[in-house]
Design a protein around this motif. Structure first.
Motif, short mmCIF file in Angstrom:
data_model
loop_
_atom_site.label_atom_id
_atom_site.label_comp_id
_atom_site.label_asym_id
_atom_site.label_seq_id
_atom_site.Cartn_x
_atom_site.Cartn_y
_atom_site.Cartn_z
N ASP A 114 -13.22 -22.70 -15.34
CA ASP A 114 -13.72 -21.91 -16.46
C ASP A 114 -15.16 -22.26 -16.83
O ASP A 114 -15.92 -21.40 -17.25
N MET A 115 -15.53 -23.53 -16.70
CA MET A 115 -16.87 -23.95 -17.12
C MET A 115 -17.96 -23.28 -16.30
O MET A 115 -19.11 -23.24 -16.72
N ARG A 116 -17.60 -22.76 -15.15
CA ARG A 116 -18.56 -22.03 -14.34
C ARG A 116 -19.10 -20.81 -15.08
O ARG A 116 -20.24 -20.39 -14.89
N TYR A 117 -18.27 -20.26 -15.96
CA TYR A 117 -18.61 -19.00 -16.62
C TYR A 117 -19.01 -19.16 -18.09
O TYR A 117 -19.59 -18.25 -18.66
N TRP A 118 -18.69 -20.32 -18.67
CA TRP A 118 -18.77 -20.38 -20.12
C TRP A 118 -20.08 -20.89 -20.68
O TRP A 118 -20.39 -20.67 -21.83
N GLY A 119 -20.88 -21.59 -19.90
CA GLY A 119 -22.18 -22.01 -20.38
C GLY A 119 -22.13 -22.91 -21.59
O GLY A 119 -22.86 -22.71 -22.57
N ILE A 120 -21.25 -23.92 -21.52
CA ILE A 120 -21.08 -24.87 -22.61
C ILE A 120 -21.36 -26.27 -22.10
O ILE A 120 -21.00 -26.61 -20.97
N PRO A 156 -18.90 -25.72 -6.27
CA PRO A 156 -19.57 -24.45 -5.92
C PRO A 156 -18.59 -23.28 -6.01
O PRO A 156 -17.40 -23.42 -5.75
N HIS A 157 -19.10 -22.13 -6.42
CA HIS A 157 -18.33 -20.89 -6.43
C HIS A 157 -19.10 -19.85 -5.60
O HIS A 157 -20.34 -19.88 -5.56
N GLU A 158 -18.37 -18.95 -4.96
CA GLU A 158 -18.98 -17.89 -4.18
C GLU A 158 -18.23 -16.60 -4.42
O GLU A 158 -17.17 -16.59 -5.05
N LEU A 159 -18.77 -15.48 -3.94
CA LEU A 159 -18.09 -14.20 -4.10
C LEU A 159 -16.76 -14.23 -3.36
O LEU A 159 -16.67 -14.68 -2.22
N ALA A 160 -15.72 -13.75 -4.05
CA ALA A 160 -14.39 -13.72 -3.45
C ALA A 160 -14.33 -12.69 -2.33
O ALA A 160 -14.90 -11.61 -2.43
N VAL A 207 -16.58 -11.70 -12.74
CA VAL A 207 -17.73 -11.85 -11.84
C VAL A 207 -17.28 -12.03 -10.39
O VAL A 207 -18.10 -12.31 -9.52
N ASN A 208 -15.98 -11.88 -10.12
CA ASN A 208 -15.42 -11.87 -8.76
C ASN A 208 -15.85 -13.08 -7.95
O ASN A 208 -16.28 -12.97 -6.80
N GLN A 209 -15.72 -14.26 -8.52
CA GLN A 209 -16.06 -15.47 -7.80
C GLN A 209 -14.82 -16.31 -7.51
O GLN A 209 -13.76 -16.12 -8.10
N GLU A 210 -14.98 -17.27 -6.59
CA GLU A 210 -13.91 -18.20 -6.26
C GLU A 210 -14.53 -19.47 -5.70
O GLU A 210 -15.66 -19.47 -5.21
N ILE A 211 -13.79 -20.56 -5.78
CA ILE A 211 -14.19 -21.80 -5.12
C ILE A 211 -13.87 -21.65 -3.63
O ILE A 211 -12.79 -21.19 -3.27
#
Length: 261
Positions: free
Chosen positions: A122-128, A163-167, A176-180
């Motif tokens: 979740d922290m990939r998206y939350w900007g906290i 790292p996350h990339e496009l699923a 944002v259609n991402q995945e590890i």
């Protein structure tokens, strides 16, 4: 579970699950209220688009501020708690009368396009930064293996940001259609977190987690709520600006006002 045991388990594993929250009457009221939203907006909308409706509906705010829920959150982060964000997430049956979407030709969705949630943090998206983000899944329906319950990899909250990339697979419900990447996920260590309606799970923002498609004929709906301690603060990222317009003080006091703007 005592507050100390809950805190110890959470710190070690990155999650706790199966915590009772709603009484039978509270659960019945919440399910009826959500059914009214389904009637008003339609299932394709209520699947993922009921975002931050705690600001619009008092019954949703009451769920997010439920005393039993907040006692568990406070066991982890202390007495001061901010409600950061909320969203209803529903995986509807993919065929039959309860389906949200179907293939026009045969009344089903191809199996490789069924809605699912890819492995992510979740922290990939939350900007906290500056403090933890806790995610709650409050189950309005039983959330079991066959209808796509949450699954987690214990201890991965200590791995930092991966790292996350496009699923590559269709149907990913993440906006944002991402995945590890697959080679970074030890899926053999995954643990299912089944819940009965009225129970909740809590997981850390860095915990690697996902959920499979709903292969049953039952809806799987829950309210996802994010909580942070007031000393946490938003990251200013020009490439991906974020707004936190739904923050509410859920418990205690906020001496920092990091989200006041």
């Amino acid at each position: 579970m005592s507050a100390q045991k809950l805190q110890d388990t959470y710190n070690q594993q990155g999650y706790v699950s199966g915590l009772p929250v709603l009484s039978p009457a509270e659960l019945s009221d919440a399910r009826q209220a959500f059914s009214a939203l389904e009637e008003e907006f339609g299932k394709e909308y209520t699947q993922y688009s009921l975002h931050n409706v705690h600001l619009q509906y008092q019954w949703v705010m009451a769920l997010a501020k439920n005393p039993r829920l907040l006692e568990a959150i406070k066991s982890v982060v202390g007495p001061d708690v901010l409600l950061l964000d909320s969203r209803f997430i529903c995986k509807y049956p993919t065929s039959g009368a309860g389906a949200a979407t179907t293939d026009q030709a045969n009344g089903t969705v191809p199996e490789d396009q069924l809605p699912f949630v890819a492995w992510h943090q979740d922290m990939r998206y939350w900007g906290i930064d500056g403090g933890p983000v806790l995610s709650v899944w409050l189950a309005l329906d039983d959330s079991l293996e066959d209808n796509g319950a949450l699954k987690v990899i214990p201890g991965t909250h200590r791995s930092g940001m991966l790292p996350h990339e496009l699923a590559k697979r269709h149907g990913n419900m993440l906006s944002v259609n991402q995945e590890i990447p697959e080679h970074l996920v030890d899926s053999g260590k995954a643990v299912l977190c089944p819940l009965l309606a009225g129970q909740m799970s809590i997981h850390d923002g860095f915990l690697v987690h996902a959920s499979d498609p709903n292969m049953s004929q039952r809806r799987r709906c829950g309210l996802v709520i994010r909580y942070v301690p007031p000393f946490a603060y938003p990251i200013h990222d020009l490439d991906r600006p974020r707004k936190f317009n739904a923050v509410v003080l859920a418990s205690g006091t906020d001496q920092f006002n990091h989200f006041s703007s």
